[in-house]
Design an enzyme around this catalytic site. Structure first.
Site, PDB file in Angstrom:
ATOM      1  N   THR A   1     -48.100 -22.944 -15.056  1.00  0.00           N
ATOM      2  CA  THR A   1     -49.201 -22.288 -15.776  1.00  0.00           C
ATOM      3  C   THR A   1     -48.764 -20.970 -16.400  1.00  0.00           C
ATOM      4  O   THR A   1     -49.318 -20.535 -17.420  1.00  0.00           O
ATOM      5  CB  THR A   1     -50.422 -22.041 -14.870  1.00  0.00           C
ATOM      6  OG1 THR A   1     -50.100 -21.064 -13.854  1.00  0.00           O
ATOM      7  CG2 THR A   1     -50.888 -23.325 -14.195  1.00  0.00           C
TER       8      THR A   1
ATOM      9  N   LEU B   1     -52.926 -19.437 -18.733  1.00  0.00           N
ATOM     10  CA  LEU B   1     -54.179 -20.198 -18.757  1.00  0.00           C
ATOM     11  C   LEU B   1     -54.057 -21.335 -17.742  1.00  0.00           C
ATOM     12  O   LEU B   1     -53.662 -22.455 -18.057  1.00  0.00           O
ATOM     13  CB  LEU B   1     -54.432 -20.732 -20.165  1.00  0.00           C
ATOM     14  CG  LEU B   1     -55.831 -21.269 -20.432  1.00  0.00           C
ATOM     15  CD1 LEU B   1     -56.902 -20.205 -20.191  1.00  0.00           C
ATOM     16  CD2 LEU B   1     -55.946 -21.822 -21.849  1.00  0.00           C
ATOM     17  N   HIS B   2     -54.386 -21.032 -16.497  1.00  0.00           N
ATOM     18  CA  HIS B   2     -54.079 -21.905 -15.372  1.00  0.00           C
ATOM     19  C   HIS B   2     -54.789 -23.270 -15.413  1.00  0.00           C
ATOM     20  O   HIS B   2     -54.162 -24.308 -15.543  1.00  0.00           O
ATOM     21  CB  HIS B   2     -54.463 -21.214 -14.058  1.00  0.00           C
ATOM     22  CG  HIS B   2     -53.868 -19.858 -13.858  1.00  0.00           C
ATOM     23  ND1 HIS B   2     -52.514 -19.642 -13.606  1.00  0.00           N
ATOM     24  CD2 HIS B   2     -54.437 -18.627 -13.863  1.00  0.00           C
ATOM     25  CE1 HIS B   2     -52.296 -18.343 -13.470  1.00  0.00           C
ATOM     26  NE2 HIS B   2     -53.439 -17.705 -13.621  1.00  0.00           N
ATOM     27  N   ASP B   3     -56.105 -23.264 -15.273  1.00  0.00           N
ATOM     28  CA  ASP B   3     -56.831 -24.499 -14.953  1.00  0.00           C
ATOM     29  C   ASP B   3     -56.815 -25.571 -16.050  1.00  0.00           C
ATOM     30  O   ASP B   3     -56.753 -26.767 -15.727  1.00  0.00           O
ATOM     31  CB  ASP B   3     -58.273 -24.171 -14.548  1.00  0.00           C
ATOM     32  CG  ASP B   3     -58.330 -23.408 -13.239  1.00  0.00           C
ATOM     33  OD1 ASP B   3     -59.335 -22.724 -12.983  1.00  0.00           O
ATOM     34  OD2 ASP B   3     -57.358 -23.490 -12.464  1.00  0.00           O
TER      35      ASP B   3
END
Ligand code: RIB
Ligand code: CA
Length: 312
Positions: A195, A241-243
């Site tokens: 991520t 922007l992880h998710d």
């Protein structure tokens, strides 16, 4: 044939963007959204999930509230310092009118997995794994019925983000993570190692703002709010922007590379609580229990995200 999924989430600006990406993608059949305490307390994550589904024009998707604290009475750790006091700071949006589904998130997960054909439903946890672990505890029979768990959490080469050793989602509920990673359910894991390559640079945000829609404007504002903490910490243009990496892997797995590894969770040490011990070099000889994502084609990822947001 669209892929049925349940997203378990603690919105959180990056969760919100993942929800919008999923809502805009006909390849995915959104069976429901389950909220968990994490970035902010449960009352807010359940509100935020409904607010985002309403923004996406997807009032058809049930939103259920789940666990308000981690397993075994561990005190909840939240992340308002990153996400703001309501979890979706960055843009003011009207309170949701979409009602909360009366079913508890854990009951919804169990019921859905029992009703749907075995091996067809994918679970997509984007926050602490409390709801998933509770569902597996309540109904062990669902484990072989889950097609795959595709989760954002953990870190190895990148270390941690809430402590030097641990990533937030795992740190909040290490026992839940341990029970998920030892469940035998196939897992794809999107750790900080992947991520951190998906950075919300100014150019990428500008392209999303240029969509000129309510969704584009909200997403750009959320990204600019959410990234400030990580830009300060890591000294770079944009924040990770992880998710949305979870949803993007389902939509376009070729954008990612990774390998099958053994992953164990530290649940006892105060110093390294929540650390994901990823045996990337296979030195333990222990069986792989997760497909661990390591790299992403960030330009391809943001092109996919922007194209799908344009559909909302
Ligand atoms: O460490 C990043 C993760 O923690 C993301 O899922 C973010 O939304 C927070 O939940
Ligand atoms: Ca999250």
């Amino acid at each position: 044939m669209s892929q049925p999924i349940i997203i378990d989430t603690d919105p959180g600006q990056d969760d919100a963007i993942a929800l919008l990406l999923a809502a805009a993608s006909p390849e995915l059949e959104l069976l429901g959204i389950t909220a968990v305490a994490g970035n902010v307390p449960l009352a807010l994550t359940a509100r935020n999930a409904r607010l985002v589904m309403e923004l996406a024009g997807r009032r058809d998707v049930p939103v259920c509230a789940g666990a308000d604290t981690p397993l075994n009475g561990v005190p909840l750790v939240t992340a308002e310092h990153v996400h703001g006091d309501n979890g979706l700071n960055g843009v003011e949006l009207p309170e949701p009118t979409l009602p909360l589904d009366p079913r508890h998130a854990v009951d919804f997960i169990v019921q859905t997995l029992r009703e749907r054909e075995a091996g067809t439903v994918t679970l997509c946890p984007l926050g602490p794994l409390t709801n998933i672990a509770l569902a597996l505890r309540q109904a062990p029979d669902i484990a072989p019925r889950i097609k795959r768990i595709v989760l954002m959490g953990g870190g190895f080469f990148e270390g941690g983000n809430i402590t030097p050793a641990a990533e937030f989602n795992i740190y909040v509920d290490p026992q839940a993570a341990h029970e998920v990673f030892t469940s035998g359910v196939p897992i794809t894991m999107a750790p900080l190692d992947v991520t951190h390559e998906a950075l919300t640079t100014a150019a990428r945000i500008a392209r999303i703002r240029a969509l000129g829609s309510r969704v584009g404007t909200a997403v750009a504002a959320w990204m600019e709010f959410f990234e400030r903490y990580d830009e300060e910490k890591y000294g770079q243009d944009g924040g990770p922007l992880h998710d949305p990496c979870v949803i993007a892997w389902l939509l376009a797995p070729a954008l990612f590379t990774g390998r099958d590894c053994n992953v164990r969770i530290e649940t006892h040490s105060e110093l390294t609580r929540g650390m994901t011990v990823i045996d990337w070099w296979a030195v333990t000889g222990l069986p792989a229990n997760a497909h661990v994502l390591r790299h992403v084609d960030a330009d391809g990822f943001f092109a996919l995200l922007t194209e799908r947001l344009a559909r909302l």
